[in-house]
Write a protein that holds these residues in place. Structure first.
Motif, PDB file in Angstrom:
ATOM      1  N   PRO A  50       0.788  -1.230   0.000  1.00  0.00           N
ATOM      2  CA  PRO A  50       0.000   0.000   0.000  1.00  0.00           C
ATOM      3  C   PRO A  50       0.820   1.281   0.000  1.00  0.00           C
ATOM      4  O   PRO A  50       0.445   2.254  -0.650  1.00  0.00           O
ATOM      5  CB  PRO A  50      -0.832  -0.117   1.277  1.00  0.00           C
ATOM      6  N   GLU A  51       1.954   1.289   0.748  1.00  0.00           N
ATOM      7  CA  GLU A  51       2.747   2.501   0.813  1.00  0.00           C
ATOM      8  C   GLU A  51       3.352   2.834  -0.555  1.00  0.00           C
ATOM      9  O   GLU A  51       3.321   3.986  -1.005  1.00  0.00           O
ATOM     10  CB  GLU A  51       3.853   2.358   1.862  1.00  0.00           C
ATOM     11  N   ALA A  52       3.889   1.820  -1.226  1.00  0.00           N
ATOM     12  CA  ALA A  52       4.446   2.043  -2.562  1.00  0.00           C
ATOM     13  C   ALA A  52       3.334   2.380  -3.548  1.00  0.00           C
ATOM     14  O   ALA A  52       3.499   3.214  -4.438  1.00  0.00           O
ATOM     15  CB  ALA A  52       5.209   0.803  -3.027  1.00  0.00           C
ATOM     16  N   ALA A  53       2.181   1.720  -3.382  1.00  0.00           N
ATOM     17  CA  ALA A  53       1.045   2.006  -4.254  1.00  0.00           C
ATOM     18  C   ALA A  53       0.594   3.451  -4.090  1.00  0.00           C
ATOM     19  O   ALA A  53       0.223   4.107  -5.067  1.00  0.00           O
ATOM     20  CB  ALA A  53      -0.106   1.061  -3.936  1.00  0.00           C
ATOM     21  N   ALA A  54       0.633   3.967  -2.861  1.00  0.00           N
ATOM     22  CA  ALA A  54       0.227   5.351  -2.604  1.00  0.00           C
ATOM     23  C   ALA A  54       1.117   6.317  -3.377  1.00  0.00           C
ATOM     24  O   ALA A  54       0.636   7.299  -3.963  1.00  0.00           O
ATOM     25  CB  ALA A  54       0.280   5.648  -1.113  1.00  0.00           C
ATOM     26  N   GLN A  55       2.417   6.052  -3.390  1.00  0.00           N
ATOM     27  CA  GLN A  55       3.337   6.914  -4.137  1.00  0.00           C
ATOM     28  C   GLN A  55       3.064   6.832  -5.634  1.00  0.00           C
ATOM     29  O   GLN A  55       3.076   7.841  -6.353  1.00  0.00           O
ATOM     30  CB  GLN A  55       4.781   6.507  -3.835  1.00  0.00           C
ATOM     31  N   GLU A  56       2.795   5.611  -6.107  1.00  0.00           N
ATOM     32  CA  GLU A  56       2.485   5.421  -7.524  1.00  0.00           C
ATOM     33  C   GLU A  56       1.203   6.163  -7.909  1.00  0.00           C
ATOM     34  O   GLU A  56       1.123   6.793  -8.968  1.00  0.00           O
ATOM     35  CB  GLU A  56       2.339   3.921  -7.810  1.00  0.00           C
ATOM     36  N   MET A  57       0.223   6.114  -7.027  1.00  0.00           N
ATOM     37  CA  MET A  57      -1.055   6.782  -7.288  1.00  0.00           C
ATOM     38  C   MET A  57      -0.891   8.300  -7.268  1.00  0.00           C
ATOM     39  O   MET A  57      -1.506   9.019  -8.051  1.00  0.00           O
ATOM     40  CB  MET A  57      -2.092   6.322  -6.262  1.00  0.00           C
ATOM     41  N   GLN A  58      -0.042   8.808  -6.358  1.00  0.00           N
ATOM     42  CA  GLN A  58       0.177  10.254  -6.279  1.00  0.00           C
ATOM     43  C   GLN A  58       0.836  10.765  -7.561  1.00  0.00           C
ATOM     44  O   GLN A  58       0.473  11.837  -8.073  1.00  0.00           O
ATOM     45  CB  GLN A  58       1.058  10.588  -5.077  1.00  0.00           C
ATOM     46  N   VAL A  59       1.784   9.997  -8.090  1.00  0.00           N
ATOM     47  CA  VAL A  59       2.435  10.387  -9.340  1.00  0.00           C
ATOM     48  C   VAL A  59       1.423  10.392 -10.480  1.00  0.00           C
ATOM     49  O   VAL A  59       1.383  11.322 -11.293  1.00  0.00           O
ATOM     50  CB  VAL A  59       3.609   9.431  -9.656  1.00  0.00           C
ATOM     51  N   ALA A  60       0.610   9.350 -10.547  1.00  0.00           N
ATOM     52  CA  ALA A  60      -0.402   9.275 -11.608  1.00  0.00           C
ATOM     53  C   ALA A  60      -1.401  10.417 -11.497  1.00  0.00           C
ATOM     54  O   ALA A  60      -1.830  10.990 -12.504  1.00  0.00           O
ATOM     55  CB  ALA A  60      -1.126   7.931 -11.550  1.00  0.00           C
ATOM     56  N   ALA A  61      -1.766  10.781 -10.275  1.00  0.00           N
ATOM     57  CA  ALA A  61      -2.742  11.856 -10.064  1.00  0.00           C
ATOM     58  C   ALA A  61      -2.174  13.211 -10.446  1.00  0.00           C
ATOM     59  O   ALA A  61      -2.927  14.118 -10.847  1.00  0.00           O
ATOM     60  CB  ALA A  61      -3.197  11.871  -8.609  1.00  0.00           C
ATOM     61  N   SER A  62      -0.861  13.370 -10.342  1.00  0.00           N
ATOM     62  CA  SER A  62      -0.244  14.668 -10.628  1.00  0.00           C
ATOM     63  C   SER A  62      -0.378  15.060 -12.096  1.00  0.00           C
ATOM     64  O   SER A  62      -0.180  16.225 -12.450  1.00  0.00           O
ATOM     65  CB  SER A  62       1.226  14.660 -10.223  1.00  0.00           C
ATOM     66  N   VAL A  63      -0.702  14.100 -12.952  1.00  0.00           N
ATOM     67  CA  VAL A  63      -0.896  14.397 -14.379  1.00  0.00           C
ATOM     68  C   VAL A  63      -2.063  15.360 -14.563  1.00  0.00           C
ATOM     69  O   VAL A  63      -2.051  16.209 -15.453  1.00  0.00           O
ATOM     70  CB  VAL A  63      -1.140  13.087 -15.168  1.00  0.00           C
ATOM     71  N   SER A  64      -3.064  15.215 -13.707  1.00  0.00           N
ATOM     72  CA  SER A  64      -4.232  16.102 -13.792  1.00  0.00           C
ATOM     73  C   SER A  64      -4.023  17.278 -12.843  1.00  0.00           C
ATOM     74  O   SER A  64      -4.317  17.187 -11.648  1.00  0.00           O
ATOM     75  CB  SER A  64      -5.518  15.342 -13.417  1.00  0.00           C
TER      76      SER A  64
END
Length: 215
Positions: free
Chosen positions: A37-51
């Motif tokens: 989950p912790e690594a997934a959270a970082q991955e999700m934050q990067v993906a969200a930064s596109v918008s």
């Protein structure tokens, strides 16, 4: 089954909360390359930064099961989470599904990224009606206790949460007979307010655009 939906900004803080003191049990990770989950959270934050326009990319969905039903298996929960996400238009988005066992009833948390693989955020409009509709489908399909919602009623009785309303829409309310009588017979605003006050109601003047109205 009932659902609670919270929006937020930071995936890492939510992941830490969900896994605090080892209480979180991962039952599904969707559309992610990370394995925790912790690594997934970082991955999700990067993906969200596109918008850059999306200020609250985090959607945190809590799904609770009726304690009268048998505890669902992890596989059941994973399938139910997938159906809720599809109902919200988030079926292709990144998500982590985590089970907690710190309550008397079975429940799970879904940490989902509103920003999809196309870089666009899925609308959160009508989230509760759509989530509750998915829960009613799950209850019916799996033979679970049907819990009337505020937006998606019992499919058999039409009853809704709070007062078992049976109106076609959750915002259509009927006025008690005494209130209707006061509205029809009052000869002044003062008389109307006094009559309503005796019944535990009150009248207010509201402004919509350039017009005034009562409620």
């Amino acid at each position: 089954m009932i659902a609670k939906i919270i929006k937020g900004r930071e995936f890492d803080r939510l992941a830490l909360y969900l896994m605090e003191n080892g209480r979180g049990e991962i039952i599904d990770m969707r559309n992610l390359s990370s394995d925790d989950p912790e690594a997934a959270a970082q991955e999700m934050q990067v993906a969200a930064s596109v918008s850059t326009r999306t200020q609250q990319p985090v959607m945190h969905i809590v799904v609770s099961y009726d304690p009268q039903d048998n505890d669902p298996s992890n596989a059941d929960m994973a399938r139910d989470a997938a159906e809720v996400l599809r109902g919200l238009g988030l079926g292709k988005n990144q998500a982590v599904v985590i089970r907690h066992r710190d309550r008397d009833h079975a429940h799970m948390h879904i940490m989902c990224n509103r920003v999809g693989p196309d870089g666009r955020a899925v609308s959160d409009s009508q989230s509760y009606p759509r989530a509750e509709a998915a829960l009613r489908r799950i209850e019916r399909r799996r033979g679970l206790t049907i819990t009337p919602g505020r937006h998606a009623p019992d499919p058999d009785t039409g009853r809704r949460m709070r007062g078992d309303r049976t109106t076609p829409g959750p915002r259509q309310h009927g006025a008690p007979g005494g209130v209707k009588k006061a509205l029809a017979e009052a000869r002044s605003w003062g008389e109307l307010r006094s009559d309503l006050a005796r019944q535990g109601w009150r009248a207010e003047i509201v402004r919509r655009g350039n017009q005034n109205g009562g409620r």
